[in-house]
Design a protein around this motif. Sequence first.
Motif, mmCIF file in Angstrom:
data_model
loop_
_atom_site.group_PDB
_atom_site.id
_atom_site.type_symbol
_atom_site.label_atom_id
_atom_site.label_comp_id
_atom_site.label_asym_id
_atom_site.label_seq_id
_atom_site.Cartn_x
_atom_site.Cartn_y
_atom_site.Cartn_z
ATOM 1 N N ASP A 88 0.841 -1.681 0.351
ATOM 2 C CA ASP A 88 -0.175 -0.324 -0.098
ATOM 3 C C ASP A 88 0.828 1.271 0.441
ATOM 4 N N SER A 136 -7.035 4.155 -1.092
ATOM 5 C CA SER A 136 -6.865 2.137 -0.611
ATOM 6 C C SER A 136 -8.594 1.849 -1.620
ATOM 7 N N HIS A 381 -1.798 2.690 -4.971
ATOM 8 C CA HIS A 381 -1.038 4.223 -5.452
ATOM 9 C C HIS A 381 0.562 4.635 -4.543
HETATM 10 ZN ZN LIG Z 1 -3.861 3.151 -0.091
#
Ligand SMILES: [Zn+2]
Length: 572
Positions: A88, A136, A381
Amino acid sequence: MASATTPLLADDRRNSTADSEDDALRGRASSNRSGPAWVFRLREVLLFTWALLATAGLLIMAVWMSHKSQTDISKPTGKRNLVFMVSDGMGPASLSMTRSFRQYTQGLEYGNTLTLDKHFWGSSRTRSSSSLITDSAAGATAFSCAKKSYNGAISMLPDHTPCGTVLEAAKRAGYMTGLVVTTDITDATPACFSSHVDVRSQNDEIALQQVGDGALERVVDLMFGGGRCHFLPNTTHGSCRADDVDVISIAKEKYGWTYTDNRAGFDDLWEGRLEVPLPMLGLFASTDVPFELDRRNMSDVYPSLSEMAMTALRALEKATQDSNQGFFLMIEGSRIDHAGHYNDPAAQVHEVLEYDKTFQAVLDFLDETKTEGVLVATSDHETGGLSVAKRMSTYPVFLSCIQKIIATDNSLELRSDYPEYLWYPGVLANASSSSEYLAIKLHQHIASSAKNGTSKKDLQTYVNDELVKAGLGVHDATDAELAEIVSNPEKAQDLMAKIISQRAEIGWSSHGHSAVDVNIYSSGGSGTDAIRGNVENTEIGDFLRNYISVDVEGVTEELRKKYQRRSKTAAF
Ligand SMILES: [Zn+2]
Ligand SMILES: *[C@@H]1O[C@H](CO)[C@@H](O)[C@H](O)[C@H]1NC(C)=O
Ligand SMILES: *[C@@H]1O[C@H](CO)[C@@H](O)[C@H](O)[C@H]1NC(C)=O
Ligand SMILES: *[C@@H]1O[C@H](CO)[C@@H](O)[C@H](O)[C@H]1NC(C)=O
Ligand SMILES: *[C@@H]1O[C@H](CO)[C@@H](O)[C@H](O)[C@H]1NC(C)=O
């Protein structure tokens, strides 16, 4: 295919002389042959028919073969395991920073790269349906549902209808399923595989759905991570639920989960002393598992990402050993993102190193296990707009050009004001705590010393000695920097992260996400060519469902019917 046609040509060649072969090709009877012309005519017709049939046969074979190889990708005949890893908030710059940090601290050559570097596969475009910069939730929905949706969506489409996930479809098809994270298990990424809500902040509802109290009942077999507070009733210490629902009790009594909330409970499973009873819920932190930088000094309390992942792999392998189907496991390096949000480069390099170690552990597992399997890893991302460079002063380029023109000497030396292109991994190596941990320590200190009425001067000494020097490993903090922390203790975390970033010459353009493409990594294997090169994040979602050949659309249908029924009886 080629071998089938070879005898035809070979026979033809054997039966004819060099020039008669030429003639036959031109459709003329050869002059040096005896016999009536119609015999040759007939021979030609037969040859032609034969060639025609052979060509047709070839074409049919080719079409059949290509069809077969296509269906081979989407319809596995054997048992398969699929491991999907999410880093993440990890962009390409995080890799450069961590690679150099590792080389610096371990005295390695420049060619000594991370495991991830050796398995670079491609890159992913990440925008969501509602923004050029995804969050997210939309990012994970692209993986779980293979559909673009709005920021905040937990496996919900832009029209607010639920979309089936690859994990749910895998469970329906007889696979075992697992989720391993270092943040709250109800956080966006794991939630998107195991629940459906309109916005990611509905943690209370997500927790219930994850243990089985949703439209599809129980779809997850193993969950390891943090976020215990979302599972405890609001009457209990350490709860962050708005209601008095006891999700742990519901999980145990109604859906058969075994639950552990501590390291000792985990160790029984980790060292293989006990077989992991499934379904298994392990919530080792009230919210986040501490950053790896801090956790390594608290390993008696919290397991690491690699430890949780290896335990999950072993448990799921054991549970599927007599099954025709393997397992689907999602492993998230959740807090690379948090270090990006906080702009804390020291915390981030240790998060990425632990993720890299986990990637290697999964590769080792896939090598050793008998079942065919694939590992695919990517990020949802980038976070922080990380730049592995930050110049604190400007270099007068224009002026230097003029000076160069009027300069008379042809010295090979660089001019003394030529900028030094570098950053300092040693600054990150000196840090023994994250800015998050040190800020908590400061707040605790302020709370405990409030009654004593400590002076600002004493507090500044404490900040410098106990936090900045001992924790950040920075020995030249200025009075201005320290005074700012003392005057704004609520901003201590950001201010300390800034102290370390500036000295390391690491830059950040944001405390949020950015739109930069993120990397894809893979073990390689059947069908992984579909995500080579630069792909859309939804194509990674397509790959996941295709690799294990599960009917995600069927789950979407089932969910739609159930949600329609629910929305008639209750406001959903
Ligand atoms: Zn994220
Ligand atoms: C706890 O939850 C109940 C409803 O389940 C609610 O009535 C009550 O106000 C909540 N208490 C707190 C302190 O939030
Ligand atoms: C934390 O653990 C690391 C590695 O084991 C060690 O080098 C470091 O000194 C420890 N830090 C603290 C604050 O105990
Ligand atoms: C690291 O810490 C030591 C003291 O422990 C200090 O002497 C040194 O200057 C620091 N290095 C960097 C790069 O900050
Ligand atoms: C505050 O005073 C108590 C005893 O009165 C002491 O135990 C504690 O260490 C003091 N805290 C600080 C930060 O000086």
